[in-house]
Write an enzyme that holds these catalytic residues in place. Sequence first.
Site, mmCIF file in Angstrom:
data_model
loop_
_atom_site.group_PDB
_atom_site.id
_atom_site.type_symbol
_atom_site.label_atom_id
_atom_site.label_comp_id
_atom_site.label_asym_id
_atom_site.label_seq_id
_atom_site.Cartn_x
_atom_site.Cartn_y
_atom_site.Cartn_z
ATOM 1 N N LYS A 54 0.833 -1.213 0.000
ATOM 2 C CA LYS A 54 0.000 0.000 0.000
ATOM 3 C C LYS A 54 0.868 1.264 0.000
ATOM 4 O O LYS A 54 0.661 2.165 -0.795
ATOM 5 C CB LYS A 54 -0.924 0.041 1.224
ATOM 6 C CG LYS A 54 -1.858 -1.137 1.374
ATOM 7 C CD LYS A 54 -2.763 -0.966 2.563
ATOM 8 C CE LYS A 54 -2.049 -0.893 3.898
ATOM 9 N NZ LYS A 54 -1.478 -2.155 4.388
ATOM 10 N N ARG A 68 -9.095 0.786 9.225
ATOM 11 C CA ARG A 68 -8.551 -0.543 9.517
ATOM 12 C C ARG A 68 -9.537 -1.410 10.287
ATOM 13 O O ARG A 68 -9.242 -2.549 10.609
ATOM 14 C CB ARG A 68 -7.282 -0.377 10.346
ATOM 15 C CG ARG A 68 -6.031 -0.919 9.693
ATOM 16 C CD ARG A 68 -4.891 -0.560 10.607
ATOM 17 N NE ARG A 68 -3.670 -1.249 10.339
ATOM 18 C CZ ARG A 68 -2.721 -0.802 9.523
ATOM 19 N NH1 ARG A 68 -2.879 0.300 8.835
ATOM 20 N NH2 ARG A 68 -1.591 -1.477 9.408
ATOM 21 N N ARG A 128 11.872 -6.696 5.268
ATOM 22 C CA ARG A 128 11.830 -5.246 4.995
ATOM 23 C C ARG A 128 12.871 -4.484 5.832
ATOM 24 O O ARG A 128 13.037 -4.732 7.009
ATOM 25 C CB ARG A 128 10.432 -4.713 5.318
ATOM 26 C CG ARG A 128 10.328 -3.196 5.241
ATOM 27 C CD ARG A 128 8.928 -2.710 5.035
ATOM 28 N NE ARG A 128 8.017 -3.086 6.101
ATOM 29 C CZ ARG A 128 6.686 -2.904 6.031
ATOM 30 N NH1 ARG A 128 6.153 -2.388 4.942
ATOM 31 N NH2 ARG A 128 5.916 -3.266 7.026
ATOM 32 N N ARG A 186 11.970 -2.027 11.108
ATOM 33 C CA ARG A 186 10.919 -1.443 11.953
ATOM 34 C C ARG A 186 10.637 -2.385 13.118
ATOM 35 O O ARG A 186 10.582 -3.597 12.913
ATOM 36 C CB ARG A 186 9.630 -1.284 11.130
ATOM 37 C CG ARG A 186 9.442 0.092 10.537
ATOM 38 C CD ARG A 186 8.317 0.151 9.557
ATOM 39 N NE ARG A 186 7.065 -0.460 9.989
ATOM 40 C CZ ARG A 186 5.953 -0.470 9.256
ATOM 41 N NH1 ARG A 186 5.943 0.103 8.069
ATOM 42 N NH2 ARG A 186 4.855 -1.033 9.690
ATOM 43 N N ARG A 226 0.278 -8.897 13.657
ATOM 44 C CA ARG A 226 -0.269 -7.913 12.715
ATOM 45 C C ARG A 226 -1.142 -8.586 11.658
ATOM 46 O O ARG A 226 -2.188 -8.076 11.282
ATOM 47 C CB ARG A 226 0.866 -7.135 12.048
ATOM 48 C CG ARG A 226 1.455 -6.095 12.979
ATOM 49 C CD ARG A 226 2.778 -5.582 12.489
ATOM 50 N NE ARG A 226 2.703 -4.914 11.200
ATOM 51 C CZ ARG A 226 3.736 -4.798 10.373
ATOM 52 N NH1 ARG A 226 4.911 -5.319 10.706
ATOM 53 N NH2 ARG A 226 3.601 -4.165 9.242
HETATM 54 P P1 ADP Z 1 1.471 -1.996 7.811
HETATM 55 O O1 ADP Z 1 0.347 -1.662 6.897
HETATM 56 O O2 ADP Z 1 2.673 -2.514 7.080
HETATM 57 O O3 ADP Z 1 1.079 -2.854 8.972
HETATM 58 P P2 ADP Z 1 1.451 0.704 8.811
HETATM 59 O O4 ADP Z 1 2.618 1.602 8.663
HETATM 60 O O5 ADP Z 1 0.232 1.022 8.033
HETATM 61 O O6 ADP Z 1 2.022 -0.709 8.486
HETATM 62 O O7 ADP Z 1 1.004 0.637 10.342
HETATM 63 C C1 ADP Z 1 1.921 0.373 11.380
HETATM 64 C C2 ADP Z 1 1.182 0.273 12.712
HETATM 65 O O8 ADP Z 1 0.532 1.530 13.010
HETATM 66 C C3 ADP Z 1 0.044 -0.742 12.756
HETATM 67 O O9 ADP Z 1 0.496 -2.038 13.055
HETATM 68 C C4 ADP Z 1 -0.827 -0.157 13.892
HETATM 69 O O10 ADP Z 1 -0.272 -0.406 15.150
HETATM 70 C C5 ADP Z 1 -0.711 1.329 13.646
HETATM 71 N N1 ADP Z 1 -1.795 1.805 12.748
HETATM 72 C C6 ADP Z 1 -1.659 2.241 11.477
HETATM 73 N N2 ADP Z 1 -2.848 2.598 10.970
HETATM 74 C C7 ADP Z 1 -3.773 2.379 11.924
HETATM 75 C C8 ADP Z 1 -5.182 2.546 12.018
HETATM 76 N N3 ADP Z 1 -5.894 2.996 10.990
HETATM 77 N N4 ADP Z 1 -5.795 2.220 13.183
HETATM 78 C C9 ADP Z 1 -5.103 1.758 14.221
HETATM 79 N N5 ADP Z 1 -3.775 1.573 14.200
HETATM 80 C C10 ADP Z 1 -3.100 1.875 13.082
#
Ligand code: ADP
Length: 332
Positions: free
Chosen positions: A14, A89, A128, A159, A170
């Site tokens: 994404k 999410r 990654r 990360r 996750r």
């Molecule tokens: P990925 O899509 O690779 O898991 P992101 O960078 O989108 O990574 O998100 C990293 C972390 O940030 C998630 O695992 C969560 O803890 C938090 N996060 C991101 N977006 C949301 C959201 N919309 N609601 C709740 N937590 C979020």
Amino acid sequence: MMRIVLLGAPGSGKGTQAQRLQAKFAVPQVSSGDLLRNAVARRTELGLKAAAAMEAGQLVSDEIVLGLIRERLRQPDAKDGFILDGFPRNSDQATALSKLLEEIGQPLQTVLLMDVKTNSLIHRIAGRRVCRSCGKVFNISHLPEGGKCDNCGGELYQRPDDKEEVIAKRLEVYQSQTKPLIEHYKQLGLLKVIKGEGALDDVTKRMETALAPAPAEAPTKKVAKPAAVKEAPAAAPAKPAAPAKKKASKKKAATKKAAKKQAAAKTKAVPVKVTKKKASKKKAATKAVKKAAQKVAKKSAKKAPAKKKVAAKKGVKKSAKKAAKKKAAKKK
Ligand code: ADP
């Protein structure tokens, strides 16, 4: 003008694709993950609250994320559109988003689902590495010479939430909380599925094609609503309610149903129904993911990234295959 959501599991690309699309379409990528990481790095009150959940692979509270998204979407550069990445999410966030977009008069146009197999996801996440300075993303199977960022020379790091013990969590959270949004947006007629594997350029092209207006509709249609009515019948057979007589009447009934749901979803997200069968399937999948993630992460941690790239890649493939076999055996 483009108002889209990118939906997909962690590691589905994404962020990478959002960065490419924002350059092409001149609308900003709005990544909830980046907004959160930024808040964490700046040690703001919100950031400090969010950090623990992020490191554990859990979702950060809706309240925090919504606050950040609301603030971001109200900024001038998002006036003519946005690419939402990582938000919504869960179904509450989807509901909140549709309310927010209604308030600012910017309804969603399209939701693109990045479809990537679980084994590839695990491989991508476990391998990654990210540049600490510019954020460029790499994989241990294609690290630049010298192990430094080829864009700015910055240090590459993993990360914290890409670590072995967090990956499975996750993916589990995605399965249980985010995946139901696929059905939600399908019902609204907004969903388009993109094959997220293969060369980056190919994936970008697929997304551009999906975002281009359909040739027959190009001159007049701007809003995706009519497609909702068209697409809905495809989703309808999954529901036991429609006793098939003739195709036309079935289509009519499904269309009516979809329209009703669409109206309801304006104020309320479609509730998530998990059948028994689905639940046990999900359990098995989660177990397989956990095992595979552990194996992949262990292997990628053991191998020195620059030296043993090939071996790491093989290890990933092997464990991914094993996991797939086990999963298949369990299904039987
Ligand atoms: P990925 O899509 O690779 O898991 P992101 O960078 O989108 O990574 O998100 C990293 C972390 O940030 C998630 O695992 C969560 O803890 C938090 N996060 C991101 N977006 C949301 C959201 N919309 N609601 C709740 N937590 C979020």
